[in-house]
Design an enzyme around this catalytic site. Sequence first.
Site, PDB file in Angstrom:
ATOM      1  N   SER A  93       0.800  -1.224   0.000  1.00 52.88           N
ATOM      2  CA  SER A  93       0.000   0.000   0.000  1.00 52.88           C
ATOM      3  C   SER A  93       0.833   1.274   0.000  1.00 52.88           C
ATOM      4  O   SER A  93       0.297   2.362   0.219  1.00 52.88           O
ATOM      5  CB  SER A  93      -0.961  -0.010   1.176  1.00 52.88           C
ATOM      6  OG  SER A  93      -0.276  -0.367   2.325  1.00 52.88           O
TER       7      SER A  93
ATOM      8  N   THR B 206      -0.689   3.969   4.525  1.00 50.26           N
ATOM      9  CA  THR B 206       0.096   5.176   4.246  1.00 50.26           C
ATOM     10  C   THR B 206       1.248   5.257   5.224  1.00 50.26           C
ATOM     11  O   THR B 206       1.075   4.943   6.401  1.00 50.26           O
ATOM     12  CB  THR B 206      -0.771   6.442   4.477  1.00 50.26           C
ATOM     13  OG1 THR B 206      -1.800   6.455   3.507  1.00 50.26           O
ATOM     14  CG2 THR B 206       0.039   7.716   4.377  1.00 50.26           C
TER      15      THR B 206
ATOM     16  N   THR C  20       1.737   7.023  -0.321  1.00 50.23           N
ATOM     17  CA  THR C  20       0.797   5.888  -0.293  1.00 50.23           C
ATOM     18  C   THR C  20       0.398   5.476  -1.699  1.00 50.23           C
ATOM     19  O   THR C  20       0.503   6.272  -2.643  1.00 50.23           O
ATOM     20  CB  THR C  20      -0.479   6.303   0.481  1.00 50.23           C
ATOM     21  OG1 THR C  20      -1.300   5.172   0.699  1.00 50.23           O
ATOM     22  CG2 THR C  20      -1.277   7.342  -0.266  1.00 50.23           C
TER      23      THR C  20
ATOM     24  N   ARG D 180      -9.130   8.215  -8.351  1.00 47.33           N
ATOM     25  CA  ARG D 180      -9.362   8.582  -6.933  1.00 47.33           C
ATOM     26  C   ARG D 180      -8.042   9.052  -6.300  1.00 47.33           C
ATOM     27  O   ARG D 180      -7.000   8.453  -6.466  1.00 47.33           O
ATOM     28  CB  ARG D 180      -9.890   7.368  -6.179  1.00 47.33           C
ATOM     29  CG  ARG D 180     -10.229   7.632  -4.694  1.00 47.33           C
ATOM     30  CD  ARG D 180      -9.104   7.259  -3.765  1.00 47.33           C
ATOM     31  NE  ARG D 180      -9.471   7.400  -2.351  1.00 47.33           N
ATOM     32  CZ  ARG D 180      -8.603   7.298  -1.355  1.00 47.33           C
ATOM     33  NH1 ARG D 180      -7.329   7.053  -1.590  1.00 47.33           N
ATOM     34  NH2 ARG D 180      -9.002   7.447  -0.109  1.00 47.33           N
ATOM     35  N   VAL D 181      -8.132  10.157  -5.591  1.00 52.98           N
ATOM     36  CA  VAL D 181      -6.984  10.684  -4.851  1.00 52.98           C
ATOM     37  C   VAL D 181      -7.384  10.758  -3.380  1.00 52.98           C
ATOM     38  O   VAL D 181      -8.493  11.203  -3.056  1.00 52.98           O
ATOM     39  CB  VAL D 181      -6.594  12.082  -5.386  1.00 52.98           C
ATOM     40  CG1 VAL D 181      -5.580  12.753  -4.474  1.00 52.98           C
ATOM     41  CG2 VAL D 181      -6.046  11.970  -6.809  1.00 52.98           C
ATOM     42  N   GLY D 182      -6.506  10.336  -2.506  1.00 50.85           N
ATOM     43  CA  GLY D 182      -6.801  10.365  -1.073  1.00 50.85           C
ATOM     44  C   GLY D 182      -6.288  11.629  -0.411  1.00 50.85           C
ATOM     45  O   GLY D 182      -6.019  12.646  -1.054  1.00 50.85           O
ATOM     46  N   ASP D 183      -6.128  11.542   0.896  1.00 55.16           N
ATOM     47  CA  ASP D 183      -5.692  12.707   1.677  1.00 55.16           C
ATOM     48  C   ASP D 183      -4.184  12.953   1.612  1.00 55.16           C
ATOM     49  O   ASP D 183      -3.724  14.083   1.803  1.00 55.16           O
ATOM     50  CB  ASP D 183      -6.084  12.521   3.155  1.00 55.16           C
ATOM     51  CG  ASP D 183      -5.551  11.208   3.736  1.00 55.16           C
ATOM     52  OD1 ASP D 183      -5.512  10.199   3.010  1.00 55.16           O
ATOM     53  OD2 ASP D 183      -5.182  11.200   4.920  1.00 55.16           O
TER      54      ASP D 183
ATOM     55  N   THR E 224      -3.404   8.785   8.546  1.00 56.27           N
ATOM     56  CA  THR E 224      -3.560   7.529   7.815  1.00 56.27           C
ATOM     57  C   THR E 224      -4.992   7.062   7.997  1.00 56.27           C
ATOM     58  O   THR E 224      -5.680   7.505   8.914  1.00 56.27           O
ATOM     59  CB  THR E 224      -2.566   6.481   8.342  1.00 56.27           C
ATOM     60  OG1 THR E 224      -2.710   5.270   7.571  1.00 56.27           O
ATOM     61  CG2 THR E 224      -2.781   6.168   9.808  1.00 56.27           C
ATOM     62  N   GLY E 225      -5.426   6.200   7.108  1.00 50.97           N
ATOM     63  CA  GLY E 225      -6.805   5.723   7.188  1.00 50.97           C
ATOM     64  C   GLY E 225      -7.623   6.241   6.017  1.00 50.97           C
ATOM     65  O   GLY E 225      -7.057   6.646   4.999  1.00 50.97           O
TER      66      GLY E 225
ATOM     67  N   GLY F 187      -9.018   8.324   3.598  1.00 47.42           N
ATOM     68  CA  GLY F 187      -8.631   9.685   3.246  1.00 47.42           C
ATOM     69  C   GLY F 187      -9.791  10.635   3.055  1.00 47.42           C
ATOM     70  O   GLY F 187      -9.684  11.833   3.337  1.00 47.42           O
TER      71      GLY F 187
HETATM   72  N1  ASP Z   1      -5.004   7.685   3.725  1.00 48.28           N
HETATM   73  C1  ASP Z   1      -4.811   6.816   2.598  1.00 48.28           C
HETATM   74  C2  ASP Z   1      -5.773   7.189   1.512  1.00 48.28           C
HETATM   75  O1  ASP Z   1      -6.928   7.450   1.803  1.00 48.28           O
HETATM   76  C3  ASP Z   1      -4.948   5.374   2.899  1.00 48.28           C
HETATM   77  C4  ASP Z   1      -4.515   4.890   4.259  1.00 48.28           C
HETATM   78  O2  ASP Z   1      -3.744   5.498   4.948  1.00 48.28           O
HETATM   79  O3  ASP Z   1      -5.009   3.848   4.705  1.00 48.28           O
HETATM   80  O4  ASP Z   1      -5.403   7.157   0.373  1.00 48.28           O
END
Ligand code: ASP
Length: 352
Positions: A85, A207, A225, A235-238, A258-259, A261
């Site tokens: 990941s 991440t 990440t 798709r773009v995350g945080d 993390t988590g 986004g």
């Molecule tokens: N924060 C990341 C995203 O949403 C994924 C993750 O950290 O689990 O792309």
Amino acid sequence: MTGRRNFLKASLLGVSASALAWGSKLAANQAAAAQPFSGARVVSTWDFGVTANQAAWTVLGKGGHALDAVETGVQVPESDLKNHSVGKAGYPDRDGHVTLDASIMDADGNCGAVAAIEHIEHPICVARMVMERTPHVLLVGEGALQFALEQGFKKQELLTPESEKAWHEWLKTARYKPSINSEVQDYGRTGNNSKTGMPGGAGNHDTIGMLAIDAQGRLAGACTTSGMAWKLRGRVGDSPIIGAGLYVDGEVGAATSTGVGEEVIRNAGSFLVVELMRQGRSPQDACREAVMRIIRRRPTMTKDLQVGFLAMNKHGQVGAWAIQHGFSYAVCDAKKQDGLIPSQSVYTTSNS
Ligand code: ASP
């Protein structure tokens, strides 16, 4: 006459209110100033942060710059073929493309990021070049790749046979649901993690967020990440969004996340953590309040997802908080290079 008296009264009230505000600000600043600077330190999300921190320490331990340290450190998971990941070997989107997000920021507000970039093993290095060699902050997709190639990066296949196999498995059902703490499950372990107690298995997001302070007290952060596995193309995350996945302010501190986004972006999560520290909260309390903000806005939904924040203030003090049990962070300084600390969380038992 009455008008003048009211004006004077209002002015005096105004003065005393601002004097009070100034007084409490002064007290907070004095309390902060009384805290000793803890020396160079680097922290990062999850247990793979331990080896990443050790790489960062090769820079920090020699008196190097925090920005160089975080760029060096996060390249470890970017190249780790067991980590599905972050970087190379990351799980692809639903159409089989590995797309990466990364950002980097220093204490003076300089920052750079790339989003949905393909075929480049170290997006964090491209992010730093966006920061240092362009007038922009964020490059995406094809444009980010074009920029990277112009800067001399080599195009490569990031989809490894193992990740491709996992994608084909996923295609059989094509169900999409980010699982809680897949970060821990994802890292190629079998059995329980001895420190966090989380099970092994196959997860689908992750991440590394890394924050460092160097011997001169300079802060910097990096975040990288491959985002959610099996995500919609584009798709773009945080992680590449400054203020969401990463934020640094040399006057206050730094934060990363993390988590899931989407929940972090909705709440400008890392910016919020830094602003809460500016108001005098400890790193841990700031992370807790940012997590609570996310939960308060979507109480039902957040029961089933994970978001974790990690923060460091300008004195090198560290804190973290998560929605779910199981988030951990790695700490490395002159005393100990392999620290791994379980984060506190809102839910204290695993929901997954
Ligand atoms: N924060 C990341 C995203 O949403 C994924 C993750 O950290 O689990 O792309």
